[in-house]
Design a protein around this motif. Structure first.
Motif, PDB file in Angstrom:
ATOM      1  N   SER A  86       6.333   8.166 -29.279  1.00 45.14           N
ATOM      2  CA  SER A  86       5.813   7.110 -28.404  1.00 45.14           C
ATOM      3  C   SER A  86       4.343   7.343 -28.086  1.00 45.14           C
ATOM      4  O   SER A  86       3.550   6.393 -28.002  1.00 45.14           O
ATOM      5  CB  SER A  86       6.635   7.042 -27.109  1.00 45.14           C
ATOM      6  OG  SER A  86       7.957   6.630 -27.376  1.00 45.14           O
ATOM      7  N   LEU A 134       4.109   5.028 -32.286  1.00 41.60           N
ATOM      8  CA  LEU A 134       4.990   4.662 -33.389  1.00 41.60           C
ATOM      9  C   LEU A 134       6.360   4.219 -32.910  1.00 41.60           C
ATOM     10  O   LEU A 134       7.143   3.667 -33.692  1.00 41.60           O
ATOM     11  CB  LEU A 134       5.139   5.841 -34.361  1.00 41.60           C
ATOM     12  CG  LEU A 134       3.873   6.175 -35.154  1.00 41.60           C
ATOM     13  CD1 LEU A 134       4.083   7.443 -35.975  1.00 41.60           C
ATOM     14  CD2 LEU A 134       3.466   5.022 -36.059  1.00 41.60           C
ATOM     15  N   LEU A 135       6.670   4.468 -31.638  1.00 48.50           N
ATOM     16  CA  LEU A 135       7.904   3.985 -31.031  1.00 48.50           C
ATOM     17  C   LEU A 135       7.554   3.277 -29.730  1.00 48.50           C
ATOM     18  O   LEU A 135       6.621   3.684 -29.028  1.00 48.50           O
ATOM     19  CB  LEU A 135       8.863   5.145 -30.735  1.00 48.50           C
ATOM     20  CG  LEU A 135       9.587   5.804 -31.912  1.00 48.50           C
ATOM     21  CD1 LEU A 135      10.501   6.918 -31.406  1.00 48.50           C
ATOM     22  CD2 LEU A 135      10.378   4.781 -32.716  1.00 48.50           C
ATOM     23  N   SER A 174       4.356  -1.574 -26.618  1.00 46.98           N
ATOM     24  CA  SER A 174       4.930  -1.869 -27.926  1.00 46.98           C
ATOM     25  C   SER A 174       4.441  -0.840 -28.942  1.00 46.98           C
ATOM     26  O   SER A 174       3.429  -0.173 -28.731  1.00 46.98           O
ATOM     27  CB  SER A 174       4.531  -3.277 -28.376  1.00 46.98           C
ATOM     28  OG  SER A 174       5.059  -4.254 -27.499  1.00 46.98           O
ATOM     29  N   ALA A 175       5.164  -0.736 -30.037  1.00 48.59           N
ATOM     30  CA  ALA A 175       4.763   0.186 -31.101  1.00 48.59           C
ATOM     31  C   ALA A 175       3.804  -0.507 -32.063  1.00 48.59           C
ATOM     32  O   ALA A 175       3.833  -1.731 -32.215  1.00 48.59           O
ATOM     33  CB  ALA A 175       5.995   0.674 -31.852  1.00 48.59           C
ATOM     34  N   ASP A 184       2.341  -1.040 -36.009  1.00 50.77           N
ATOM     35  CA  ASP A 184       3.076  -1.236 -37.265  1.00 50.77           C
ATOM     36  C   ASP A 184       2.215  -0.964 -38.497  1.00 50.77           C
ATOM     37  O   ASP A 184       1.918  -1.872 -39.273  1.00 50.77           O
ATOM     38  CB  ASP A 184       3.616  -2.665 -37.333  1.00 50.77           C
ATOM     39  CG  ASP A 184       4.693  -2.919 -36.300  1.00 50.77           C
ATOM     40  OD1 ASP A 184       5.687  -2.181 -36.306  1.00 50.77           O
ATOM     41  OD2 ASP A 184       4.532  -3.847 -35.492  1.00 50.77           O
ATOM     42  N   TYR A 242      11.176   9.211 -37.013  1.00 48.97           N
ATOM     43  CA  TYR A 242      10.521   7.904 -37.047  1.00 48.97           C
ATOM     44  C   TYR A 242      11.349   6.910 -37.858  1.00 48.97           C
ATOM     45  O   TYR A 242      11.601   5.776 -37.426  1.00 48.97           O
ATOM     46  CB  TYR A 242       9.128   8.066 -37.644  1.00 48.97           C
ATOM     47  CG  TYR A 242       8.375   6.788 -37.899  1.00 48.97           C
ATOM     48  CD1 TYR A 242       8.123   5.875 -36.874  1.00 48.97           C
ATOM     49  CD2 TYR A 242       7.882   6.497 -39.174  1.00 48.97           C
ATOM     50  CE1 TYR A 242       7.413   4.708 -37.112  1.00 48.97           C
ATOM     51  CE2 TYR A 242       7.168   5.330 -39.413  1.00 48.97           C
ATOM     52  CZ  TYR A 242       6.938   4.442 -38.386  1.00 48.97           C
ATOM     53  OH  TYR A 242       6.238   3.291 -38.633  1.00 48.97           O
ATOM     54  N   ARG A 299      14.783   6.197 -35.848  1.00 44.76           N
ATOM     55  CA  ARG A 299      14.723   5.461 -34.583  1.00 44.76           C
ATOM     56  C   ARG A 299      14.015   4.120 -34.711  1.00 44.76           C
ATOM     57  O   ARG A 299      14.328   3.186 -33.972  1.00 44.76           O
ATOM     58  CB  ARG A 299      14.038   6.329 -33.529  1.00 44.76           C
ATOM     59  CG  ARG A 299      14.826   7.584 -33.157  1.00 44.76           C
ATOM     60  CD  ARG A 299      14.215   8.310 -31.993  1.00 44.76           C
ATOM     61  NE  ARG A 299      14.116   7.466 -30.810  1.00 44.76           N
ATOM     62  CZ  ARG A 299      13.500   7.838 -29.677  1.00 44.76           C
ATOM     63  NH1 ARG A 299      12.926   9.031 -29.612  1.00 44.76           N
ATOM     64  NH2 ARG A 299      13.453   7.025 -28.652  1.00 44.76           N
ATOM     65  N   ARG A 300      13.089   4.018 -35.645  1.00 47.26           N
ATOM     66  CA  ARG A 300      12.345   2.766 -35.779  1.00 47.26           C
ATOM     67  C   ARG A 300      13.008   1.802 -36.752  1.00 47.26           C
ATOM     68  O   ARG A 300      13.004   0.588 -36.554  1.00 47.26           O
ATOM     69  CB  ARG A 300      10.920   3.061 -36.230  1.00 47.26           C
ATOM     70  CG  ARG A 300       9.996   1.842 -36.207  1.00 47.26           C
ATOM     71  CD  ARG A 300       9.676   1.437 -34.773  1.00 47.26           C
ATOM     72  NE  ARG A 300       9.065   0.124 -34.709  1.00 47.26           N
ATOM     73  CZ  ARG A 300       7.773  -0.116 -34.903  1.00 47.26           C
ATOM     74  NH1 ARG A 300       6.954   0.888 -35.158  1.00 47.26           N
ATOM     75  NH2 ARG A 300       7.311  -1.345 -34.823  1.00 47.26           N
TER      76      ARG A 300
END
Length: 239
Positions: free
Chosen positions: A122, A126-127, A133-134, A136, A157, A160-161
């Motif tokens: 986070s 990236l999360l 927000s993450a 991209d 990553y 979870r993503r």
């Protein structure tokens, strides 16, 4: 990516030659080759008025203390490339195509963008987390950590993503293309990491900031980061 042209073969030749230098490695050799090729192009187009005179090259070799001042080389590289082909986001060259990471991010390096992340995805943006927000990017570059930590970060990553296991024997089916901002039916793989870093550094500074610092953080590159960007990115969690 290189096309099968004489210019591309010359580029590869210049790049490979530098690999034999005692203090060089592929990344520094590539960086210096870019300056040489773009410099030669601009010297031709300007009728010899200006080009690259290897002014950054000394920073690729050890100084009196035995260390290579690579950060000084990077600063020199950015300044010279800007003089030759224009600033970030507006570079112009007929030979070398520069990819704007805000349109297509193919080298998202969390350790460079958000140092002090402590391995937290986070904090690397990236999360997502509450109020944030993450980002991209298309490609995440896990430089700056050990091999084991890179594998752990990458696996977490992906899991979870994207709900993908790194141990899977086959790639998952491609999801439907997202509708991009331009409305062309394409997914967007750029990131606003530059703006996020600028806004976070400004918030942490909590006081007067010099023009040099603003430039180093990328705040003044085109398009410049505005107050509205920081309010969106840091308070409302925009991407």
């Amino acid at each position: 990516a290189l096309r099968n042209t004489r210019a591309a073969w010359l580029f590869l030749e210049l790049w490979s030659e530098k690999g034999t230098w005692a203090t060089a490695w592929d990344q520094s050799a590539l960086a210096e080759t870019i300056l040489e090729v773009v410099g030669a192009e601009m010297r031709k187009l300007s009728g010899g008025t200006y080009g690259y005179d290897s002014q950054c090259l000394p920073y690729l070799f050890p100084i009196s203390n035995g260390l290579v001042p690579y950060r000084m080389y990077c600063d020199c590289w950015q300044a010279v490339l800007g003089d030759l082909s224009g600033p970030f986001g507006q570079r112009r060259s007929r030979i070398v195509g520069f990819v704007n990471p805000e349109r297509l991010d193919v080298n998202y390096v969390p350790s460079d963008l958000f140092n002090g992340h402590g391995g937290d995805l986070s904090s690397m943006r990236l999360l997502p987390r509450v109020g944030q927000s993450a980002l991209d990017p298309l490609v995440v570059h896990w430089a700056g950590s050990s091999g084991e930590q890179r594998l752990q970060s990458m696996s977490l990553y992906m899991a979870r993503r994207f709900n993908i296991s790194a141990a899977a024997r086959s790639c998952p089916r491609r999801p439907p293309l997202l509708r991009g901002v331009s409305g062309l039916g394409r997914a967007s793989f750029g990131s606003r990491a530059r703006a996020v870093r600028c806004c976070e550094r400004l918030r942490a500074a909590a006081g007067a900031v010099s023009k040099e610092q603003l430039g180093y953080w990328g705040c003044c590159s085109w398009p410049p980061v505005r107050k509205a960007d920081c309010l969106e990115l840091l308070e409302s969690g925009g991407t």
